[in-house]
Design an enzyme around this catalytic site. Structure first.
Site, mmCIF file in Angstrom:
data_model
loop_
_atom_site.group_PDB
_atom_site.id
_atom_site.type_symbol
_atom_site.label_atom_id
_atom_site.label_comp_id
_atom_site.label_asym_id
_atom_site.label_seq_id
_atom_site.Cartn_x
_atom_site.Cartn_y
_atom_site.Cartn_z
ATOM 1 C CG HIS A 17 8.391 9.645 -27.141
ATOM 2 N ND1 HIS A 17 8.625 10.854 -26.998
ATOM 3 C CD2 HIS A 17 6.989 9.783 -27.642
ATOM 4 C CE1 HIS A 17 7.662 11.750 -26.822
ATOM 5 N NE2 HIS A 17 6.703 11.051 -27.568
ATOM 6 C CG HIS A 63 4.289 15.921 -30.770
ATOM 7 N ND1 HIS A 63 4.177 16.905 -30.235
ATOM 8 C CD2 HIS A 63 3.758 14.828 -30.134
ATOM 9 C CE1 HIS A 63 3.347 16.943 -29.187
ATOM 10 N NE2 HIS A 63 3.130 15.342 -29.210
#
Length: 257
Positions: A17, A63
């Site tokens: 991730h 992100h």
């Protein structure tokens, strides 16, 4: 026949991730060149990331839509030029542009979440030549389809996972128990990437796994960082773990009988 993206390893898969930031790391943050290199170094075959577009039109792996959490700078990614971002991220692991990073790690598979509507078309064009090792996703089905169409226009066919609207229709179909309806909802989808729970609602259930697998689609669960949870979900039959602790997850999958 499954998409080549899935050929890097057998299921269950570990998706690092935003790359991998070792617990003792200094000067490395998520979604940077150093984080992807660290994931590669511990044996991860798959990395998950997110993308936005800079002020001068460069797709970068980031992100948040701003720099505040990572750098303390409140500006939006879309308001900062690429060269300035390179300078800002130089002592944080190195800015990861989509084009350069995909080229730099030719053995990694990329799972890319399109966060910005403006990033969809340029991302699709970037990944067209690497479509065998890219999966495109987004909470927005419209954004992921726009990126897919851009890649297809240039001859690429990336893998893809369901957006929020498709997942909502999937959950409704699962509640009926109809394999035919689930297959219809998941037509054109290679994976379903979902949390185990949404508030009090359990999403990942034996019924969902059975029906999605009957449709020849994988189930990847995010974001799983506890080893006990990893073992439990793997025993349940999930096909992939999206995790900040790729080191633990790789050990968990290697320990499977």
């Amino acid at each position: 026949m499954s998409h080549p993206w899935f050929a890097a390893s057998a299921a269950p898969r570990v998706l690092a991730h935003r790359g991998f930031v070792p617990t003792d790391a200094e000067g490395i943050v998520e979604n940077t060149v150093a984080a992807f290199a660290a994931a590669h170094a511990i044996g991860a075959k798959y990395v998950e990331s997110d993308c936005h577009l800079t002020a001068d039109g460069v797709v970068v792996f980031f992100h948040d839509d701003d720099l505040l959490r990572v750098t303390g700078d409140p500006r939006k990614i879309a308001a900062v030029r690429h060269d300035e971002l390179v300078e800002i991220m130089a002592d944080r692991g190195g800015l990861a542009s989509a084009a350069d990073t995909i080229e730099a790690f030719p053995t990694l598979r990329f799972n890319i979440d399109v966060k910005s509507p403006d990033a969809a078309l340029p991302l699709g064009r970037i990944v067209a030549g690497h479509a065998d090792r890219v999966l495109i996703t987004s909470f927005s089905d419209a954004r992921r389809r726009r990126a897919l169409e851009a890649a297809r226009h240039l001859g690429g066919e990336p893998a893809t996972s369901a957006g929020r609207e498709t997942v909502a229709r999937l959950l409704a179909a699962v509640s009926t128990g109809s394999s035919a309806l689930v297959r219809r909802v998941l037509r054109g989808v290679d994976a379903v990437q979902i949390p185990e729970r949404q508030g009090p609602m359990r999403i990942v259930t034996p019924r969902l796994l059975r029906l999605v697998h009957d449709a020849d689609v994988e189930v990847h669960v995010w974001t799983v960082n506890d080893r006990h949870d990893m073992d439990r979900l793997l025993a349940l039959g999930v096909d992939g773990l999206v995790t900040d602790r790729a080191d633990l997850a790789l050990n968990a999958t290697a320990s499977r009988p």
